[in-house]
Design an enzyme around this catalytic site. Structure first.
Site, mmCIF file in Angstrom:
data_model
loop_
_atom_site.group_PDB
_atom_site.id
_atom_site.type_symbol
_atom_site.label_atom_id
_atom_site.label_comp_id
_atom_site.label_asym_id
_atom_site.label_seq_id
_atom_site.Cartn_x
_atom_site.Cartn_y
_atom_site.Cartn_z
ATOM 1 N N ASP A 1 -48.010 -3.437 -1.214
ATOM 2 C CA ASP A 1 -47.296 -3.123 0.026
ATOM 3 C C ASP A 1 -46.285 -2.007 -0.229
ATOM 4 O OD1 ASP A 1 -46.671 -3.655 2.828
ATOM 5 O OD2 ASP A 1 -44.724 -4.324 2.078
ATOM 6 N N HIS B 1 -45.660 -0.760 3.340
ATOM 7 C CA HIS B 1 -44.318 -1.377 3.357
ATOM 8 C C HIS B 1 -44.079 -2.135 4.666
ATOM 9 C CE1 HIS B 1 -40.346 -0.997 1.016
ATOM 10 N NE2 HIS B 1 -40.284 -2.078 1.791
ATOM 11 N N ALA C 1 -44.442 -5.657 4.696
ATOM 12 C CA ALA C 1 -44.293 -7.094 4.400
ATOM 13 C C ALA C 1 -43.129 -7.707 5.162
ATOM 14 C CB ALA C 1 -44.130 -7.306 2.900
ATOM 15 N N GLU D 1 -43.882 6.333 -2.285
ATOM 16 C CA GLU D 1 -44.120 6.033 -0.865
ATOM 17 C C GLU D 1 -43.213 6.810 0.092
ATOM 18 O OE1 GLU D 1 -43.166 1.729 -0.866
ATOM 19 O OE2 GLU D 1 -41.541 2.235 0.510
ATOM 20 N N ARG E 1 -41.174 -3.397 -5.142
ATOM 21 C CA ARG E 1 -40.868 -1.966 -5.147
ATOM 22 C C ARG E 1 -41.943 -1.261 -5.970
ATOM 23 N NH1 ARG E 1 -38.411 -2.795 -1.303
ATOM 24 N NH2 ARG E 1 -36.209 -2.476 -0.850
HETATM 25 P P1 NAI Z 1 -33.586 -12.024 -4.904
HETATM 26 O O1 NAI Z 1 -32.410 -11.268 -5.404
HETATM 27 O O2 NAI Z 1 -33.367 -13.282 -4.120
HETATM 28 O O3 NAI Z 1 -34.550 -12.384 -6.133
HETATM 29 C C1 NAI Z 1 -34.879 -11.475 -7.149
HETATM 30 C C2 NAI Z 1 -35.138 -12.290 -8.410
HETATM 31 O O4 NAI Z 1 -35.606 -11.391 -9.420
HETATM 32 C C3 NAI Z 1 -33.872 -12.986 -8.948
HETATM 33 O O5 NAI Z 1 -34.134 -14.357 -9.176
HETATM 34 C C4 NAI Z 1 -33.582 -12.231 -10.233
HETATM 35 O O6 NAI Z 1 -32.984 -13.050 -11.231
HETATM 36 C C5 NAI Z 1 -34.988 -11.808 -10.640
HETATM 37 N N1 NAI Z 1 -34.984 -10.729 -11.630
HETATM 38 C C6 NAI Z 1 -34.113 -9.703 -11.762
HETATM 39 N N2 NAI Z 1 -34.443 -8.952 -12.839
HETATM 40 C C7 NAI Z 1 -35.533 -9.531 -13.395
HETATM 41 C C8 NAI Z 1 -36.327 -9.246 -14.528
HETATM 42 N N3 NAI Z 1 -36.042 -8.198 -15.341
HETATM 43 N N4 NAI Z 1 -37.377 -10.054 -14.800
HETATM 44 C C9 NAI Z 1 -37.657 -11.118 -14.009
HETATM 45 N N5 NAI Z 1 -36.933 -11.456 -12.927
HETATM 46 C C10 NAI Z 1 -35.892 -10.667 -12.625
HETATM 47 O O7 NAI Z 1 -34.437 -10.966 -4.075
HETATM 48 P P2 NAI Z 1 -35.532 -11.290 -2.948
HETATM 49 O O8 NAI Z 1 -34.887 -11.351 -1.628
HETATM 50 O O9 NAI Z 1 -36.410 -12.401 -3.394
HETATM 51 O O10 NAI Z 1 -36.358 -9.903 -2.981
HETATM 52 C C11 NAI Z 1 -37.160 -9.544 -4.089
HETATM 53 C C12 NAI Z 1 -37.566 -8.079 -3.933
HETATM 54 O O11 NAI Z 1 -38.450 -7.955 -2.820
HETATM 55 C C13 NAI Z 1 -36.379 -7.147 -3.559
HETATM 56 O O12 NAI Z 1 -35.743 -6.680 -4.711
HETATM 57 C C14 NAI Z 1 -37.059 -6.031 -2.807
HETATM 58 O O13 NAI Z 1 -37.309 -4.961 -3.722
HETATM 59 C C15 NAI Z 1 -38.382 -6.623 -2.343
HETATM 60 N N6 NAI Z 1 -38.498 -6.633 -0.884
HETATM 61 C C16 NAI Z 1 -39.599 -6.052 -0.309
HETATM 62 C C17 NAI Z 1 -39.775 -6.064 1.061
HETATM 63 C C18 NAI Z 1 -41.006 -5.477 1.713
HETATM 64 O O14 NAI Z 1 -41.036 -5.322 2.945
HETATM 65 N N7 NAI Z 1 -42.054 -5.153 0.970
HETATM 66 C C19 NAI Z 1 -38.754 -6.638 1.934
HETATM 67 C C20 NAI Z 1 -37.663 -7.295 1.233
HETATM 68 C C21 NAI Z 1 -37.540 -7.265 -0.122
#
Ligand code: NAI
Length: 330
Positions: A256, A293, A295, A261, A232
């Site tokens: 990305d 965006h 990805a 955005e 994000r």
């Molecule tokens: P997820 O929920 O499986 O993993 C997120 C991880 O971040 C968790 O392990 C959590 O414990 C950790 N986390 C939370 N707060 C934290 C902190 N303060 N410091 C370090 N780690 C922390 O989520 P997932 O599916 O892996 O997605 C990650 C991010 O990717 C989403 O939040 C979303 O914003 C982004 N995303 C971007 C996309 C794109 O097209 N560019 C598409 C899908 C997701």
């Protein structure tokens, strides 16, 4: 259910219609959801929204009492005022996972393209310039990669980088045992910043992670660090990163996502004058590579998003509940 699908694009409409199979009445609306367009949801039971729709309290207030369900076509829900949704009796559901591979592989594409200057080489070749000056990269093998957030996407990214022969350091609120078993080493943020040649962000945007990468964080990183953000935009303080690019502290930047955005991405603005001076500055650096965006944008992910979204709506209609509901953190 009657569903108003905001910010809809032709590529999503086909997938949603196929997943729906005529079960729900879908109204595809090109418009973003905001205070002005909220009345378009009148007569619908559900609103289906994407990442740059405005889901603040005043907009949600404009949807009730008719709308009962807010179905997000995204994993991230940082753009929803969950307290307002709860107060208004609006259930919020999301697509928690659709393809971690899509996003992780895109992050790797940014790493490879930036390192080997593929974007610059592509332009040069088209102009008949076959010189190699300025295109030298580095072996990824043996380099240290810092992964912040080792959930679904971060874990896949870490695994790919391990496959390149990189040392992978990680920081998360919780250790992912699969990552540990694959040789990923969990460290404090300070150590990750100090030792990583590449830092890739895979944590959600929360009050705790907003501007995680600011002046102070950059000052603790290696000179010439490569920074990748597919999570994000607001995880990064863009002004601080621009200063870091100018000083050379940041050697490469792959994005990305971008803080502002919502005003730009997903639309063809090529005939307009770009009003965002900060974004415009970013596009002038030879060592910055930006995608809008995209990805998530693979056949598999788009199909999964459509199927889970329709599944969420069907489950909510049948039971009044949904396994993928987003709850307000207590
Ligand atoms: P997820 O929920 O499986 O993993 C997120 C991880 O971040 C968790 O392990 C959590 O414990 C950790 N986390 C939370 N707060 C934290 C902190 N303060 N410091 C370090 N780690 C922390 O989520 P997932 O599916 O892996 O997605 C990650 C991010 O990717 C989403 O939040 C979303 O914003 C982004 N995303 C971007 C996309 C794109 O097209 N560019 C598409 C899908 C997701």
């Amino acid at each position: 259910m009657k569903v108003a699908v905001f910010s809809s694009k032709p590529y999503e409409e086909a997938s949603l219609a196929a997943a729906n199979g005529g079960r729900h009445e879908l109204t595809f609306l090109e418009a973003h959801l905001n205070a002005r367009t909220a009345p378009l949801a009148a007569g619908h039971d559900a609103v289906c929204a994407f990442v740059n729709d405005n889901l603040s309290a005043p907009v949600l207030e404009g949807l009730v009492p008719g709308v009962k369900l807010l179905a997000l076509r995204s994993a991230g829900f940082n753009h929803v005022d969950l307290a307002a949704a709860e107060r208004l009796g609006l259930a919020v559901v999301r697509v928690p996972a659709y393809s971690p591979y899509a996003v992780a592989e895109h992050a790797v594409a940014l790493v490879l393209a930036l390192n080997r200057n593929i974007h610059r080489a592509h332009n040069r070749i088209r102009e008949g310039n076959f010189a190699l000056e300025g295109l030298m990269g580095f072996d990824l093998h043996g380099r240290t990669v810092g992964v912040i957030g080792t959930g679904k996407i971060g874990a896949v990214f870490a695994g790919i980088m391990r496959g390149f022969g990189c040392k992978v350091l990680a920081h998360d609120l919780a250790v992912n045992p699969e990552c540990e078993a694959a040789g990923v080493q969990y460290v404090k943020l300070a150590q990750l910043f100090a030792e990583s040649d590449i830092v890739s962000l895979h944590c959600p945007l929360t009050p705790m992670t907003r501007h995680l990468i600011d002046d102070a964080a950059l000052s603790r990183m290696k000179t010439g660090v490569m920074l990748i953000n597919t999570s994000r935009g607001a995880l990064i303080d863009t002004r601080a990163v621009i200063a870091g690019l100018k000083s050379g502290r940041v050697g490469y930047l792959g994005l990305d996502v971008y803080e502002e955005e919502a005003e730009l991405f997903f639309e063809d603005l090529s005939g307009q004058v770009l009003q965002d001076d900060i974004f415009a500055r970013l596009t002038t650096f030879p060592n910055v590579l930006i995608t809008g965006h995209q990805a998530f944008f693979t056949h598999e992910a788009v199909k999964n998003i459509a199927e889970t979204t329709i599944g969420n709506i069907t489950e909510f209609e049948a039971t009044g509940q949904c396994a993928n509901v987003v709850k307000l953190p207590r």
